[in-house]
Design a protein around this motif. Structure first.
Motif, PDB file in Angstrom:
ATOM      1  N   LYS A  49       0.826  -1.209   0.000  1.00 43.54           N
ATOM      2  CA  LYS A  49       0.000   0.000   0.000  1.00 43.54           C
ATOM      3  C   LYS A  49       0.867   1.268   0.000  1.00 43.54           C
ATOM      4  O   LYS A  49       0.689   2.153  -0.838  1.00 43.54           O
ATOM      5  N   SER A  50       1.785   1.348   0.950  1.00 43.28           N
ATOM      6  CA  SER A  50       2.649   2.529   1.022  1.00 43.28           C
ATOM      7  C   SER A  50       3.584   2.598  -0.181  1.00 43.28           C
ATOM      8  O   SER A  50       3.888   3.695  -0.675  1.00 43.28           O
ATOM      9  N   THR A  51       4.010   1.446  -0.663  1.00 39.45           N
ATOM     10  CA  THR A  51       4.873   1.424  -1.848  1.00 39.45           C
ATOM     11  C   THR A  51       4.129   1.985  -3.057  1.00 39.45           C
ATOM     12  O   THR A  51       4.705   2.732  -3.862  1.00 39.45           O
ATOM     13  N   LEU A  52       2.851   1.663  -3.181  1.00 36.29           N
ATOM     14  CA  LEU A  52       2.058   2.199  -4.284  1.00 36.29           C
ATOM     15  C   LEU A  52       1.962   3.723  -4.181  1.00 36.29           C
ATOM     16  O   LEU A  52       2.147   4.435  -5.176  1.00 36.29           O
ATOM     17  N   LEU A  53       1.700   4.235  -2.991  1.00 36.86           N
ATOM     18  CA  LEU A  53       1.630   5.683  -2.817  1.00 36.86           C
ATOM     19  C   LEU A  53       2.953   6.346  -3.198  1.00 36.86           C
ATOM     20  O   LEU A  53       2.981   7.367  -3.891  1.00 36.86           O
ATOM     21  N   ARG A  54       4.056   5.766  -2.754  1.00 34.17           N
ATOM     22  CA  ARG A  54       5.370   6.360  -3.039  1.00 34.17           C
ATOM     23  C   ARG A  54       5.729   6.250  -4.514  1.00 34.17           C
ATOM     24  O   ARG A  54       6.437   7.102  -5.044  1.00 34.17           O
ATOM     25  N   THR A  55       5.214   5.238  -5.180  1.00 33.87           N
ATOM     26  CA  THR A  55       5.435   5.119  -6.618  1.00 33.87           C
ATOM     27  C   THR A  55       4.630   6.169  -7.371  1.00 33.87           C
ATOM     28  O   THR A  55       5.112   6.774  -8.327  1.00 33.87           O
ATOM     29  N   LEU A  56       3.397   6.398  -6.927  1.00 33.07           N
ATOM     30  CA  LEU A  56       2.581   7.446  -7.541  1.00 33.07           C
ATOM     31  C   LEU A  56       3.203   8.820  -7.333  1.00 33.07           C
ATOM     32  O   LEU A  56       3.145   9.681  -8.219  1.00 33.07           O
ATOM     33  N   TYR A  57       3.805   9.031  -6.167  1.00 29.18           N
ATOM     34  CA  TYR A  57       4.436  10.313  -5.844  1.00 29.18           C
ATOM     35  C   TYR A  57       5.820  10.454  -6.492  1.00 29.18           C
ATOM     36  O   TYR A  57       6.399  11.517  -6.504  1.00 29.18           O
ATOM     37  N   ARG A  58       6.323   9.352  -6.998  1.00 30.15           N
ATOM     38  CA  ARG A  58       7.606   9.246  -7.674  1.00 30.15           C
ATOM     39  C   ARG A  58       8.794   9.268  -6.711  1.00 30.15           C
ATOM     40  O   ARG A  58       9.928   9.574  -7.097  1.00 30.15           O
ATOM     41  N   SER A  59       8.539   8.910  -5.448  1.00 38.65           N
ATOM     42  CA  SER A  59       9.653   8.637  -4.549  1.00 38.65           C
ATOM     43  C   SER A  59      10.337   7.342  -4.987  1.00 38.65           C
ATOM     44  O   SER A  59      11.535   7.171  -4.782  1.00 38.65           O
ATOM     45  N   TYR A  60       9.549   6.417  -5.547  1.00 34.49           N
ATOM     46  CA  TYR A  60      10.058   5.193  -6.165  1.00 34.49           C
ATOM     47  C   TYR A  60       9.792   5.262  -7.661  1.00 34.49           C
ATOM     48  O   TYR A  60       8.754   5.783  -8.088  1.00 34.49           O
ATOM     49  N   LEU A  61      10.700   4.729  -8.442  1.00 38.69           N
ATOM     50  CA  LEU A  61      10.479   4.614  -9.880  1.00 38.69           C
ATOM     51  C   LEU A  61       9.649   3.370 -10.170  1.00 38.69           C
ATOM     52  O   LEU A  61       9.916   2.294  -9.620  1.00 38.69           O
ATOM     53  N   ALA A  62       8.653   3.506 -11.014  1.00 40.25           N
ATOM     54  CA  ALA A  62       7.814   2.362 -11.392  1.00 40.25           C
ATOM     55  C   ALA A  62       8.635   1.364 -12.193  1.00 40.25           C
ATOM     56  O   ALA A  62       9.557   1.723 -12.927  1.00 40.25           O
ATOM     57  N   GLY A  63       8.270   0.086 -12.056  1.00 39.97           N
ATOM     58  CA  GLY A  63       8.925  -0.956 -12.843  1.00 39.97           C
ATOM     59  C   GLY A  63       8.277  -1.133 -14.201  1.00 39.97           C
ATOM     60  O   GLY A  63       8.808  -1.823 -15.069  1.00 39.97           O
TER      61      GLY A  63
END
Length: 225
Positions: A49-63
């Motif tokens: 859940k938190s990983t999805l939020l951070r991916t949407l925010y671009r703290s994480y790069l999507a795969g």
């Protein structure tokens, strides 16, 4: 209602170097979010859940996949946008609320909360008045407004964090466990503020430890279990 976010086949994984393998956080996530809609993310701990939020925010790069954000400047794919464009959108259209405050030393609570308004061009006096209003709404005692949040308890820091994050309405708001450590008064103030933002057209995606707090706001859910 106009579309704010269009997520298509989004996936994210992490390389576990010590195990020499890839761990999938989530895959093939697709949804649309319109202005004024509230999307709740459900799932067990570790479901992503938190990983999805951070991916949407671009703290994480999507795969893989697309995160199509309908900004005031046109459609931007947050999965591939340049860092400078993402930074601009964070300043003006996309907000992220966590349970943790990253406070700077020797900056008062009221100055920290007023900062988003100052960056948006509001006069200092007006920004500070609005900051004090929201500090009061979230239950921060007036004696603490001019004090440094680095000296506050975790619960008081979280109230400052919420006041800062929610003082300036955004087009898209991401919420990662914002009610953790909050007392009843602060939780009620948060729900009221989110309701006002929703009515004004802010699109929201949230993870809540107690989803019942925001039950009246939820339009749709995604279960990542």
């Amino acid at each position: 209602m106009s579309i704010v976010l269009d997520v298509r086949a989004l996936k994210k994984g992490f390389v576990m170097h010590h195990l020499d393998r890839q761990m999938e956080a989530f895959a093939e996530i697709s949804f649309q979010l319109k202005a004024g809609e509230f999307l709740l993310l459900r799932g067990r701990n570790g479901a992503g859940k938190s990983t999805l939020l951070r991916t949407l925010y671009r703290s994480y790069l999507a795969g893989g996949g697309e995160i199509l954000f309908h900004s005031a400047h046109g459609v931007v794919d947050l999965a591939r946008a340049a860092d400078v464009d993402v930074a601009l959108l964070r300043e003006t259209e996309v907000g992220f609320v966590t349970q943790f405050l990253i406070a700077r030393p020797r900056v008062s609570a009221e100055a920290l909360v007023a900062e988003p308004l100052r960056r948006a061009g509001h006069p200092l006096g007006e920004a500070l008045d609005e900051a004090r209003h929201w500090l009061d709404a979230f239950g921060v005692k007036p004696d603490l407004w001019a004090a440094y949040p680095t000296t506050f308890s975790g619960g008081e820091q979280q109230k400052v964090n919420l006041a800062r994050a929610l003082i300036l309405p955004q087009r898209l708001l991401l919420l990662d466990e914002p009610t953790a450590s909050l007392d009843v008064t602060a939780r009620a103030a948060l729900v009221k503020r989110l309701g006002d933002l929703k009515a004004a057209g802010t699109a929201m995606i949230g993870v809540f430890h107690h989803p019942g707090d925001v039950a009246s706001l939820i339009d749709t859910e995604i279960d990542l279990t």
